[in-house]
Design an enzyme around this catalytic site. Structure first.
Site, PDB file in Angstrom:
ATOM      1  N   ASP A  11     -34.956 -10.285  18.824  1.00 57.93           N
ATOM      2  CA  ASP A  11     -34.442 -10.063  20.180  1.00 57.93           C
ATOM      3  C   ASP A  11     -35.203  -8.910  20.833  1.00 57.93           C
ATOM      4  OD1 ASP A  11     -33.090  -7.416  19.748  1.00 57.93           O
ATOM      5  OD2 ASP A  11     -31.841  -8.580  18.378  1.00 57.93           O
ATOM      6  N   HIS A  51     -41.391  -9.613  12.789  1.00 57.21           N
ATOM      7  CA  HIS A  51     -41.031 -11.035  12.678  1.00 57.21           C
ATOM      8  C   HIS A  51     -41.162 -11.777  14.008  1.00 57.21           C
ATOM      9  CE1 HIS A  51     -38.495 -10.213   8.788  1.00 57.21           C
ATOM     10  NE2 HIS A  51     -39.792 -10.238   8.559  1.00 57.21           N
ATOM     11  N   GLU A  95     -22.575  -1.078   4.948  1.00 58.45           N
ATOM     12  CA  GLU A  95     -22.071  -0.961   3.581  1.00 58.45           C
ATOM     13  C   GLU A  95     -23.261  -0.719   2.665  1.00 58.45           C
ATOM     14  OE1 GLU A  95     -22.115  -5.824   3.340  1.00 58.45           O
ATOM     15  OE2 GLU A  95     -20.214  -4.749   3.465  1.00 58.45           O
TER      16      GLU A  95
END
Ligand code: ZN
Length: 234
Positions: free
Chosen positions: A94, A109, A203
């Site tokens: 994006d 990418h 996390e």
């Protein structure tokens, strides 16, 4: 400990997730009901180009409706105010880093909002569909494909990335799983050459053990807090 001047920041899906951009990984390998191997490989494009083009047309359209979040804005502020070397290496396709105002961004990418001509190799800014095979703005051939690195293809600009890793004093990984190579190996490239390493992630990730320090929480909270701390040193 050497002073921090040059910073390399790797960003992944976790930075854009709070803007509403999902990934294959979020959905257990399915993305809009498609499997990775059906829409995001060169083999899939060779087998069923209409399916792949339609899928990326949908993603390209969706991205244009999303907005940068507080993590993108904080990184853009760091880019603007950090007086030394800085490079944001993003795995995201994006344009939310750029729309937040960041300038020093490398898309390893590729980008949803680019088209790549397989006839002449030109890359053109592209926001419209590709399904109807529009002509390449550079050569006129109807040979455009999404300028996105598919599974099994080589990420872009790796030489520049490794040069930046060699020169960095601090490597920061934000919102990445630590599972996809070569990006997952960047932390070891950086630390082998003496850089400090920091992970900011929702996390603990598969790569957490390689970092000197890990801070866990939503990107829109941990990234602005870290940027505040860095700019307090300037
Ligand atoms: Zn062309």
């Amino acid at each position: 400990m050497r002073p921090i001047r040059n910073i390399v920041i790797l960003t992944g899906a976790g930075v854009s997730a709070e803007s509403g951009i999902d990934t294959f990984r979020d959905a257990g390998g399915l993305w809009e009901q498609h499997r990775v191997e059906d829409v995001a490989t060169p083999e899939a494009f060779a087998r069923d180009p209409d399916l792949v083009l339609r899928f990326y047309d949908m993603r390209r359209s969706a991205v244009q409706e999303k907005e940068p979040n507080a993590a993108h804005r904080a990184l853009a502020r760091l880019d603007a105010e950090w007086p030394h070397g800085l490079l944001i290496v993003t795995q995201n396709v994006d344009d939310l880093h750029e729309r937040a105002g960041a300038k020093r961004v490398l898309h390893m990418h590729g980008e949803h909002l680019n088209a790549w001509c397989t006839a002449c190799d030109a890359r053109s800014p592209w926001s419209a569909p590709l399904l109807d095979r529009p002509p390449c703005p550079a050569c006129g051939e109807r040979a455009l494909r999404p300028d996105v690195v598919w599974f099994g293809e080589m990420p872009y600009r790796m030489d520049e990335i490794y040069d930046a890793l060699r020169a960095c004093d601090l490597f920061v990984s934000i919102g990445t799983s630590g599972a996809v190579y070569p990006a997952a190996g960047f932390v070891r490239n950086a630390r082998d050459l003496g850089a400090r390493t920091l992970e900011l992630n929702l996390e603990p990730s598969q790569g957490s053990l390689w970092f000197d320090e890990c801070r866990h929480g939503p990107a829109t909270e941990v990234v602005p807090a870290w940027v505040e701390g860095m700019l307090a040193r300037v």
